[in-house]
Design a protein around this motif. Structure first.
Motif, PDB file in Angstrom:
ATOM      1  N   LYS A   2      29.901  34.926  36.004  1.00  0.00           N
ATOM      2  CA  LYS A   2      30.798  34.103  36.831  1.00  0.00           C
ATOM      3  C   LYS A   2      31.890  34.939  37.476  1.00  0.00           C
ATOM      4  O   LYS A   2      32.515  35.766  36.799  1.00  0.00           O
ATOM      5  CB  LYS A   2      31.451  33.025  35.961  1.00  0.00           C
ATOM      6  CG  LYS A   2      30.666  31.740  35.958  1.00  0.00           C
ATOM      7  CD  LYS A   2      31.441  30.619  35.337  1.00  0.00           C
ATOM      8  CE  LYS A   2      31.152  29.338  36.110  1.00  0.00           C
ATOM      9  NZ  LYS A   2      31.928  28.214  35.656  1.00  0.00           N
ATOM     10  N   TYR A   4      35.234  33.953  38.956  1.00  0.00           N
ATOM     11  CA  TYR A   4      36.066  32.747  39.003  1.00  0.00           C
ATOM     12  C   TYR A   4      35.156  31.542  38.763  1.00  0.00           C
ATOM     13  O   TYR A   4      34.473  31.528  37.742  1.00  0.00           O
ATOM     14  CB  TYR A   4      36.873  32.684  40.307  1.00  0.00           C
ATOM     15  CG  TYR A   4      37.966  33.743  40.330  1.00  0.00           C
ATOM     16  CD1 TYR A   4      39.188  33.500  39.721  1.00  0.00           C
ATOM     17  CD2 TYR A   4      37.754  34.994  40.917  1.00  0.00           C
ATOM     18  CE1 TYR A   4      40.195  34.474  39.704  1.00  0.00           C
ATOM     19  CE2 TYR A   4      38.750  35.965  40.894  1.00  0.00           C
ATOM     20  CZ  TYR A   4      39.959  35.695  40.293  1.00  0.00           C
ATOM     21  OH  TYR A   4      40.951  36.662  40.257  1.00  0.00           O
ATOM     22  N   ASP A   5      35.094  30.571  39.709  1.00  0.00           N
ATOM     23  CA  ASP A   5      34.321  29.352  39.407  1.00  0.00           C
ATOM     24  C   ASP A   5      32.867  29.459  39.833  1.00  0.00           C
ATOM     25  O   ASP A   5      32.105  28.516  39.676  1.00  0.00           O
ATOM     26  CB  ASP A   5      34.942  28.153  40.148  1.00  0.00           C
ATOM     27  CG  ASP A   5      36.413  28.008  39.815  1.00  0.00           C
ATOM     28  OD1 ASP A   5      36.776  28.245  38.648  1.00  0.00           O
ATOM     29  OD2 ASP A   5      37.192  27.670  40.727  1.00  0.00           O
ATOM     30  N   ASP A   6      32.474  30.583  40.428  1.00  0.00           N
ATOM     31  CA  ASP A   6      31.141  30.669  41.033  1.00  0.00           C
ATOM     32  C   ASP A   6      30.163  31.458  40.170  1.00  0.00           C
ATOM     33  O   ASP A   6      30.485  32.556  39.708  1.00  0.00           O
ATOM     34  CB  ASP A   6      31.224  31.345  42.412  1.00  0.00           C
ATOM     35  CG  ASP A   6      31.943  30.464  43.415  1.00  0.00           C
ATOM     36  OD1 ASP A   6      33.082  30.065  43.129  1.00  0.00           O
ATOM     37  OD2 ASP A   6      31.358  30.171  44.460  1.00  0.00           O
ATOM     38  N   GLU A   7      28.989  30.896  39.998  1.00  0.00           N
ATOM     39  CA  GLU A   7      27.916  31.578  39.266  1.00  0.00           C
ATOM     40  C   GLU A   7      27.245  32.559  40.227  1.00  0.00           C
ATOM     41  O   GLU A   7      26.851  32.191  41.330  1.00  0.00           O
ATOM     42  CB  GLU A   7      26.917  30.515  38.794  1.00  0.00           C
ATOM     43  CG  GLU A   7      25.982  30.950  37.690  1.00  0.00           C
ATOM     44  CD  GLU A   7      26.700  31.321  36.383  1.00  0.00           C
ATOM     45  OE1 GLU A   7      26.371  32.385  35.856  1.00  0.00           O
ATOM     46  OE2 GLU A   7      27.588  30.550  35.923  1.00  0.00           O
ATOM     47  N   TRP A  93      38.711  33.142  47.762  1.00  0.00           N
ATOM     48  CA  TRP A  93      38.476  34.523  47.341  1.00  0.00           C
ATOM     49  C   TRP A  93      39.168  35.500  48.282  1.00  0.00           C
ATOM     50  O   TRP A  93      39.138  35.331  49.502  1.00  0.00           O
ATOM     51  CB  TRP A  93      36.986  34.846  47.379  1.00  0.00           C
ATOM     52  CG  TRP A  93      36.172  34.318  46.255  1.00  0.00           C
ATOM     53  CD1 TRP A  93      36.563  33.455  45.278  1.00  0.00           C
ATOM     54  CD2 TRP A  93      34.814  34.642  45.999  1.00  0.00           C
ATOM     55  NE1 TRP A  93      35.514  33.211  44.432  1.00  0.00           N
ATOM     56  CE2 TRP A  93      34.431  33.930  44.848  1.00  0.00           C
ATOM     57  CE3 TRP A  93      33.871  35.454  46.617  1.00  0.00           C
ATOM     58  CZ2 TRP A  93      33.153  34.016  44.306  1.00  0.00           C
ATOM     59  CZ3 TRP A  93      32.598  35.551  46.094  1.00  0.00           C
ATOM     60  CH2 TRP A  93      32.242  34.830  44.939  1.00  0.00           C
ATOM     61  N   GLN A 125      41.959  33.374  44.615  1.00  0.00           N
ATOM     62  CA  GLN A 125      41.223  34.000  43.516  1.00  0.00           C
ATOM     63  C   GLN A 125      41.070  35.461  43.912  1.00  0.00           C
ATOM     64  O   GLN A 125      40.305  35.804  44.820  1.00  0.00           O
ATOM     65  CB  GLN A 125      39.882  33.302  43.317  1.00  0.00           C
ATOM     66  CG  GLN A 125      40.101  31.850  42.874  1.00  0.00           C
ATOM     67  CD  GLN A 125      38.822  31.059  42.705  1.00  0.00           C
ATOM     68  OE1 GLN A 125      37.797  31.377  43.307  1.00  0.00           O
ATOM     69  NE2 GLN A 125      38.880  30.019  41.899  1.00  0.00           N
ATOM     70  N   GLU A 146      41.411  37.425  37.459  1.00  0.00           N
ATOM     71  CA  GLU A 146      40.394  37.203  36.421  1.00  0.00           C
ATOM     72  C   GLU A 146      39.224  38.159  36.601  1.00  0.00           C
ATOM     73  O   GLU A 146      38.176  38.028  35.954  1.00  0.00           O
ATOM     74  CB  GLU A 146      39.914  35.744  36.464  1.00  0.00           C
ATOM     75  CG  GLU A 146      41.026  34.783  36.085  1.00  0.00           C
ATOM     76  CD  GLU A 146      40.607  33.325  36.132  1.00  0.00           C
ATOM     77  OE1 GLU A 146      39.400  33.023  36.111  1.00  0.00           O
ATOM     78  OE2 GLU A 146      41.520  32.479  36.200  1.00  0.00           O
TER      79      GLU A 146
END
Ligand SMILES: CC(=O)[C@@H](O)[C@H](O)COP(=O)(O)O
Length: 260
Positions: A2, A4-7, A93, A125, A146
């Protein structure tokens, strides 16, 4: 993996500058199997590729866009560029570059931490382009990052991993933070080495864009990254100083005779 929130499944992130033509760039992106492309707002704004056309062309590639602040030399410039990027690409991003020195294009880590804090508080992000310094890494994480993107070597130098010890220490200190080697990669073997160290991904531009055959080089990088990842997952042996025979001698016909 991942971000941040993206796979994300592809471990290669690729740049969009310096290609012989937009068509070759698109073909190379496809051949690299990269899901994420990074786009410099400042650099493209100063070239013929500038303007809506270039941005739409990138959007049409189907890849996820990671806008970057390449070429920014102050916190103010980087923050303003990040805001422009968010408007154009409609993404939180941003690959944050705050360049501190012209010969090495080394990050200004003080400005980087400050800009990272401002942007993170504003909902960005942030993917910070940094050195392998552990203290700076801690400060970037405290500022809201992150993900970390330590350099392999100076941008465009093609030198590979200049400080393997530092990169290995960073990996060991931050086992749960996605780490991406960014910049300075020259050969597929450099990218494989980064993945063998346990890095999550590699970001590169010049090595593909300036190769004699960018599309073929993009394929070579895709293979190398996959190979490095599988090597890491397969848990390679440790280096030793002394030999350790790989062929057993006990039970061989002449062993008893010679050593009786
Ligand atoms: C495209 C981009 O973001 C560069 O600033 C990046 O750091 C890549 O560096 P190389 O061109 O050395 O691969």
């Amino acid at each position: 993996m991942k971000f941040y929130d993206d796979e994300i499944s592809s471990r290669l992130l690729i740049g969009t500058a310096l290609y012989p033509s937009p068509a070759i760039m698109l073909e190379a992106i496809k051949a690299s199997k990269a899901e994420i492309v990074t786009v410099s707002l400042r650099r493209e704004s100063g070239t013929e590729q500038a303007g809506q056309n270039f941005w739409s062309f990138i959007k049409d590639s189907g890849a996820k866009v990671l806008p970057n602040t390449a070429g920014c030399k102050s916190v103010k410039e980087a923050v303003t560029t990040a805001h422009m990027a968010r408007e154009i690409f409609e993404t939180p991003w941003v690959k944050l570059e705050v360049i501190g020195e012209d010969d090495s294009l080394q990050p200004d880590v003080f400005g980087l931490v400050e800009a990272a804090r401002i942007l993170s508080e504003d909902g960005f992000q942030v993917f910070p382009y940094t050195t392998e310094d552990l203290v700076v890494a801690e400060k970037l994480i405290s500022a809201g990052c992150e993900i970390l993107m330590p350099w392999g070597a100076p941008i465009g130098s093609g030198r590979g991993l200049n400080n393997i010890y530092g990169l290995r220490s960073l990996r060991a200190h931050f086992p749960n933070i996605p780490l991406i080697v960014d910049a300075g990669i020259g050969l597929p073997s450099h990218a494989a080495a980064a993945m063998e160290l346990g890095y999550d991904a590699v970001l590169l531009n010049t090595a593909v864009a300036k190769a004699g055959d960018p599309v073929l080089m993009a394929k070579a990088f895709a293979l190398a990254i996959e190979s490095g990842l599988q090597c890491y997952q397969a848990d390679p042996i440790e280096k030793r100083d002394m030999a350790a025979p790989s062929t057993p001698v006990a039970g061989l016909p002449f062993w008893n005779q010679d050593h009786a």
